[in-house]
Design a protein around this motif. Structure first.
Motif, PDB file in Angstrom:
ATOM      1  N   ASN A 108      -6.292  12.579  -1.758  1.00 48.60           N
ATOM      2  CA  ASN A 108      -5.432  11.444  -1.426  1.00 48.60           C
ATOM      3  C   ASN A 108      -5.803  10.286  -2.337  1.00 48.60           C
ATOM      4  OD1 ASN A 108      -3.965  12.567   0.761  1.00 48.60           O
ATOM      5  ND2 ASN A 108      -5.770  12.342   2.036  1.00 48.60           N
TER       6      ASN A 108
ATOM      7  N   GLN B  48      -4.947   6.166  -2.745  1.00 48.55           N
ATOM      8  CA  GLN B  48      -4.378   4.981  -2.102  1.00 48.55           C
ATOM      9  C   GLN B  48      -4.073   3.961  -3.193  1.00 48.55           C
ATOM     10  OE1 GLN B  48      -4.555   4.996   1.566  1.00 48.55           O
ATOM     11  NE2 GLN B  48      -2.871   3.630   1.181  1.00 48.55           N
TER      12      GLN B  48
ATOM     13  N   TRP C 118      -2.540   0.222  -4.354  1.00 52.13           N
ATOM     14  CA  TRP C 118      -2.429  -1.117  -3.784  1.00 52.13           C
ATOM     15  C   TRP C 118      -1.601  -2.031  -4.667  1.00 52.13           C
ATOM     16  CZ3 TRP C 118      -3.978  -2.206   1.017  1.00 52.13           C
ATOM     17  CH2 TRP C 118      -4.867  -1.326   1.624  1.00 52.13           C
TER      18      TRP C 118
ATOM     19  N   ALA D  44       1.178   0.172  -6.049  1.00 54.60           N
ATOM     20  CA  ALA D  44       1.917   0.788  -4.943  1.00 54.60           C
ATOM     21  C   ALA D  44       3.423   0.730  -5.186  1.00 54.60           C
ATOM     22  CB  ALA D  44       1.584   0.094  -3.627  1.00 54.60           C
TER      23      ALA D  44
ATOM     24  N   PHE E 250     -11.271   9.627  -0.314  1.00 54.94           N
ATOM     25  CA  PHE E 250     -10.044   9.430  -1.072  1.00 54.94           C
ATOM     26  C   PHE E 250     -10.351   8.499  -2.233  1.00 54.94           C
ATOM     27  CE2 PHE E 250     -10.154   6.075   2.067  1.00 54.94           C
ATOM     28  CZ  PHE E 250      -9.679   4.953   1.411  1.00 54.94           C
TER      29      PHE E 250
ATOM     30  N   SER F 254      -9.209   5.051  -4.247  1.00 51.58           N
ATOM     31  CA  SER F 254      -8.452   3.813  -4.122  1.00 51.58           C
ATOM     32  C   SER F 254      -8.191   3.235  -5.508  1.00 51.58           C
ATOM     33  CB  SER F 254      -9.234   2.813  -3.268  1.00 51.58           C
ATOM     34  OG  SER F 254      -8.496   1.624  -3.084  1.00 51.58           O
TER      35      SER F 254
ATOM     36  N   ARG G 277       0.852  -1.183   0.000  1.00 51.34           N
ATOM     37  CA  ARG G 277       0.000   0.000   0.000  1.00 51.34           C
ATOM     38  C   ARG G 277       0.892   1.238   0.000  1.00 51.34           C
ATOM     39  NH1 ARG G 277      -2.850   0.898   5.402  1.00 51.34           N
ATOM     40  NH2 ARG G 277      -0.705   1.382   5.769  1.00 51.34           N
ATOM     41  N   ARG G 278       0.445   2.262  -0.711  1.00 56.23           N
ATOM     42  CA  ARG G 278       1.157   3.544  -0.723  1.00 56.23           C
ATOM     43  C   ARG G 278       0.144   4.659  -0.941  1.00 56.23           C
ATOM     44  NH1 ARG G 278       5.886   4.674  -4.963  1.00 56.23           N
ATOM     45  NH2 ARG G 278       7.306   4.987  -3.264  1.00 56.23           N
ATOM     46  N   SER G 279       0.304   5.745  -0.215  1.00 55.86           N
ATOM     47  CA  SER G 279      -0.560   6.913  -0.371  1.00 55.86           C
ATOM     48  C   SER G 279       0.194   8.002  -1.121  1.00 55.86           C
ATOM     49  CB  SER G 279      -0.984   7.452   0.994  1.00 55.86           C
ATOM     50  OG  SER G 279      -1.801   6.531   1.648  1.00 55.86           O
TER      51      SER G 279
END
Length: 123
Positions: A73, A75, A77, A81, A106, A108, A59-61
């Motif tokens: 934001n 997200q 995956w 990611a 946010f 995803s 995971r990375r934001s």
């Protein structure tokens, strides 16, 4: 009118022109229902660390900003990611899903959605 596809060449990657997609302005994301699938575009202004979750998922934001200075934001995956994203990269998200956590919405990216980077990288 023809069914021709407009193709842009960016770095080493070729992909369909993103103008053909219904890009949602970042200011409108907060007014859309949770679980909506949307296309967004923005410049990456913050890149978080890659986190290996307890179920072996990555995971990375990242935070995207548009020309009107609205931020969202995003997200990322798993393989998305791991994509090498840097600040000031222009990022296109296709079929991102709107989620909400602690009252904040946010986007995803994973499972049917994808990202493209306009700085010569793509995913």
């Amino acid at each position: 009118m023809t069914d021709a596809t407009v193709v842009n060449v960016v770095g080493e990657w070729i992909y369909p022109n993103i103008v053909d997609h219904d890009i949602v302005p970042l200011a409108e994301v907060h007014n859309l229902p949770i679980e909506s699938c949307i296309d967004i575009e923005g410049v990456c202004c913050n890149v978080g660390d890659i986190v290996n979750t307890d179920v072996n998922r990555y995971r990375r934001s990242v935070v995207l900003i548009d020309s009107n200075q609205f931020k969202i934001n995003v997200q990322l995956w798993d393989e998305d990611a791991l994509t090498p994203i840097t600040q000031n990269s222009t990022v296109f998200v296709r079929s991102g899903r709107i989620k909400e956590y602690d009252g904040r919405k946010f986007v995803s990216v994973g499972g049917g959605s994808y990202i493209k980077l306009m700085n010569g990288s793509a995913r």
